[in-house]
Design a protein around this motif. Structure first.
Motif, PDB file in Angstrom:
ATOM      1  N   LYS A  54       0.836  -1.206   0.000  1.00  0.00           N
ATOM      2  CA  LYS A  54       0.000   0.000   0.000  1.00  0.00           C
ATOM      3  C   LYS A  54       0.869   1.254   0.000  1.00  0.00           C
ATOM      4  O   LYS A  54       0.581   2.213  -0.708  1.00  0.00           O
ATOM      5  CB  LYS A  54      -0.924   0.014   1.213  1.00  0.00           C
ATOM      6  CG  LYS A  54      -2.041  -0.993   1.131  1.00  0.00           C
ATOM      7  CD  LYS A  54      -2.884  -0.980   2.394  1.00  0.00           C
ATOM      8  CE  LYS A  54      -3.934  -2.082   2.351  1.00  0.00           C
ATOM      9  NZ  LYS A  54      -4.690  -2.171   3.612  1.00  0.00           N
ATOM     10  N   GLU A  55       1.939   1.225   0.791  1.00  0.00           N
ATOM     11  CA  GLU A  55       2.813   2.395   0.868  1.00  0.00           C
ATOM     12  C   GLU A  55       3.526   2.671  -0.450  1.00  0.00           C
ATOM     13  O   GLU A  55       3.688   3.822  -0.839  1.00  0.00           O
ATOM     14  CB  GLU A  55       3.837   2.228   1.991  1.00  0.00           C
ATOM     15  CG  GLU A  55       3.239   2.399   3.363  1.00  0.00           C
ATOM     16  CD  GLU A  55       4.279   2.326   4.460  1.00  0.00           C
ATOM     17  OE1 GLU A  55       5.454   2.661   4.203  1.00  0.00           O
ATOM     18  OE2 GLU A  55       3.899   1.948   5.579  1.00  0.00           O
ATOM     19  N   ILE A  56       3.950   1.626  -1.129  1.00  0.00           N
ATOM     20  CA  ILE A  56       4.659   1.852  -2.401  1.00  0.00           C
ATOM     21  C   ILE A  56       3.718   2.431  -3.456  1.00  0.00           C
ATOM     22  O   ILE A  56       4.136   3.183  -4.330  1.00  0.00           O
ATOM     23  CB  ILE A  56       5.380   0.599  -2.910  1.00  0.00           C
ATOM     24  CG1 ILE A  56       6.411   1.004  -3.960  1.00  0.00           C
ATOM     25  CG2 ILE A  56       4.441  -0.398  -3.521  1.00  0.00           C
ATOM     26  CD1 ILE A  56       7.668   0.248  -3.911  1.00  0.00           C
ATOM     27  N   LEU A  57       2.441   2.107  -3.333  1.00  0.00           N
ATOM     28  CA  LEU A  57       1.468   2.669  -4.268  1.00  0.00           C
ATOM     29  C   LEU A  57       1.250   4.163  -4.037  1.00  0.00           C
ATOM     30  O   LEU A  57       0.773   4.870  -4.928  1.00  0.00           O
ATOM     31  CB  LEU A  57       0.130   1.930  -4.157  1.00  0.00           C
ATOM     32  CG  LEU A  57       0.144   0.482  -4.636  1.00  0.00           C
ATOM     33  CD1 LEU A  57      -1.201  -0.182  -4.342  1.00  0.00           C
ATOM     34  CD2 LEU A  57       0.483   0.400  -6.114  1.00  0.00           C
ATOM     35  N   GLU A  58       1.615   4.641  -2.866  1.00  0.00           N
ATOM     36  CA  GLU A  58       1.464   6.053  -2.527  1.00  0.00           C
ATOM     37  C   GLU A  58       2.642   6.902  -3.000  1.00  0.00           C
ATOM     38  O   GLU A  58       2.595   8.129  -2.917  1.00  0.00           O
ATOM     39  CB  GLU A  58       1.286   6.220  -1.009  1.00  0.00           C
ATOM     40  CG  GLU A  58       0.054   5.541  -0.451  1.00  0.00           C
ATOM     41  CD  GLU A  58      -1.223   6.113  -1.025  1.00  0.00           C
ATOM     42  OE1 GLU A  58      -1.327   7.349  -1.167  1.00  0.00           O
ATOM     43  OE2 GLU A  58      -2.118   5.307  -1.346  1.00  0.00           O
ATOM     44  N   LEU A  65       8.838   9.387  -2.070  1.00  0.00           N
ATOM     45  CA  LEU A  65       9.830   8.315  -2.180  1.00  0.00           C
ATOM     46  C   LEU A  65      10.789   8.361  -0.995  1.00  0.00           C
ATOM     47  O   LEU A  65      11.133   7.322  -0.420  1.00  0.00           O
ATOM     48  CB  LEU A  65      10.611   8.432  -3.497  1.00  0.00           C
ATOM     49  CG  LEU A  65      11.686   7.378  -3.726  1.00  0.00           C
ATOM     50  CD1 LEU A  65      11.091   5.986  -3.759  1.00  0.00           C
ATOM     51  CD2 LEU A  65      12.442   7.683  -5.028  1.00  0.00           C
ATOM     52  N   LYS A  66      11.187   9.577  -0.629  1.00  0.00           N
ATOM     53  CA  LYS A  66      12.073   9.744   0.526  1.00  0.00           C
ATOM     54  C   LYS A  66      11.389   9.229   1.796  1.00  0.00           C
ATOM     55  O   LYS A  66      11.992   8.506   2.595  1.00  0.00           O
ATOM     56  CB  LYS A  66      12.447  11.222   0.688  1.00  0.00           C
ATOM     57  CG  LYS A  66      13.330  11.503   1.863  1.00  0.00           C
ATOM     58  CD  LYS A  66      13.612  12.991   1.970  1.00  0.00           C
ATOM     59  CE  LYS A  66      14.288  13.284   3.294  1.00  0.00           C
ATOM     60  NZ  LYS A  66      14.394  14.713   3.558  1.00  0.00           N
ATOM     61  N   ASN A  67      10.135   9.591   1.986  1.00  0.00           N
ATOM     62  CA  ASN A  67       9.378   9.114   3.148  1.00  0.00           C
ATOM     63  C   ASN A  67       9.243   7.584   3.131  1.00  0.00           C
ATOM     64  O   ASN A  67       9.364   6.936   4.169  1.00  0.00           O
ATOM     65  CB  ASN A  67       7.991   9.753   3.201  1.00  0.00           C
ATOM     66  CG  ASN A  67       8.053  11.221   3.517  1.00  0.00           C
ATOM     67  OD1 ASN A  67       9.033  11.714   4.090  1.00  0.00           O
ATOM     68  ND2 ASN A  67       7.014  11.943   3.128  1.00  0.00           N
ATOM     69  N   TYR A  68       9.006   7.042   1.966  1.00  0.00           N
ATOM     70  CA  TYR A  68       8.868   5.590   1.828  1.00  0.00           C
ATOM     71  C   TYR A  68      10.166   4.876   2.210  1.00  0.00           C
ATOM     72  O   TYR A  68      10.147   3.905   2.967  1.00  0.00           O
ATOM     73  CB  TYR A  68       8.459   5.226   0.398  1.00  0.00           C
ATOM     74  CG  TYR A  68       8.426   3.747   0.147  1.00  0.00           C
ATOM     75  CD1 TYR A  68       7.398   2.955   0.649  1.00  0.00           C
ATOM     76  CD2 TYR A  68       9.442   3.122  -0.578  1.00  0.00           C
ATOM     77  CE1 TYR A  68       7.379   1.589   0.431  1.00  0.00           C
ATOM     78  CE2 TYR A  68       9.427   1.758  -0.796  1.00  0.00           C
ATOM     79  CZ  TYR A  68       8.394   0.992  -0.288  1.00  0.00           C
ATOM     80  OH  TYR A  68       8.377  -0.366  -0.503  1.00  0.00           O
ATOM     81  N   THR A  69      11.294   5.354   1.699  1.00  0.00           N
ATOM     82  CA  THR A  69      12.570   4.693   2.002  1.00  0.00           C
ATOM     83  C   THR A  69      12.930   4.835   3.483  1.00  0.00           C
ATOM     84  O   THR A  69      13.482   3.907   4.074  1.00  0.00           O
ATOM     85  CB  THR A  69      13.713   5.234   1.122  1.00  0.00           C
ATOM     86  OG1 THR A  69      13.812   6.644   1.270  1.00  0.00           O
ATOM     87  CG2 THR A  69      13.503   4.879  -0.338  1.00  0.00           C
ATOM     88  N   THR A  70      12.612   5.987   4.064  1.00  0.00           N
ATOM     89  CA  THR A  70      12.845   6.159   5.505  1.00  0.00           C
ATOM     90  C   THR A  70      12.003   5.166   6.295  1.00  0.00           C
ATOM     91  O   THR A  70      12.494   4.512   7.219  1.00  0.00           O
ATOM     92  CB  THR A  70      12.506   7.598   5.946  1.00  0.00           C
ATOM     93  OG1 THR A  70      13.314   8.506   5.214  1.00  0.00           O
ATOM     94  CG2 THR A  70      12.722   7.788   7.436  1.00  0.00           C
ATOM     95  N   HIS A  71      10.765   5.032   5.910  1.00  0.00           N
ATOM     96  CA  HIS A  71       9.875   4.093   6.598  1.00  0.00           C
ATOM     97  C   HIS A  71      10.309   2.647   6.365  1.00  0.00           C
ATOM     98  O   HIS A  71      10.128   1.795   7.239  1.00  0.00           O
ATOM     99  CB  HIS A  71       8.420   4.298   6.162  1.00  0.00           C
ATOM    100  CG  HIS A  71       7.473   3.485   6.955  1.00  0.00           C
ATOM    101  ND1 HIS A  71       6.902   2.328   6.483  1.00  0.00           N
ATOM    102  CD2 HIS A  71       7.012   3.641   8.233  1.00  0.00           C
ATOM    103  CE1 HIS A  71       6.134   1.812   7.409  1.00  0.00           C
ATOM    104  NE2 HIS A  71       6.173   2.581   8.478  1.00  0.00           N
TER     105      HIS A  71
END
Length: 119
Positions: A54-58, A65-71
């Motif tokens: 779900k997060e990668i779809l966001e 992308l930065k927020n995703y990689t941090t998470h």
């Protein structure tokens, strides 16, 4: 005489089968507990995976992308902790089973020794 012989046979059969019944009951109880634990762990891991999809779809831009990689780093750390905790729990379950099975075997040994001394 035949009543005594039949009584001895019944007592001996009880001494033989009672520990087997206890061991089987203990085994199935522990297997059920481990299966429930594994199902819960699987659900937890599946939920983590689903949330990652779900997060990668966001991801829509560099900031997301930065927020995703941090998470992802946080999630990987949480996953590693969960795996260690789950392995520790399974190990504890195994040690608990070992102790309880040793107790059943000790009881069976004592019963067998008592049966021999009475004969």
């Amino acid at each position: 005489m035949s009543d005594n012989l039949l009584g001895n046979f019944t007592d001996q059969a009880k001494n033989v089968y009672e520990p087997l019944v206890k061991a089987n009951q203990l085994l199935f109880k522990k297997l059920e507990k481990v299966a429930e634990f594994q199902m819960e762990a699987f659900k937890s891991y599946a939920d983590m995976t689903g949330s990652q999809f779900k997060e990668i779809l966001e991801v829509r831009d560099l900031e997301s992308l930065k927020n995703y990689t941090t998470h992802q780093t946080e999630m990987a750390s949480n996953l590693a902790k969960k795996v260690v905790e789950d392995m520790k729990t399974l190990s504890e379950m195994g040690m608990e089973f070992k102790g309880e099975m040793e107790q059943v075997l000790d009881e069976a040994k004592s019963a067998a020794q008592n049966s021999k001394s009475e004969s």
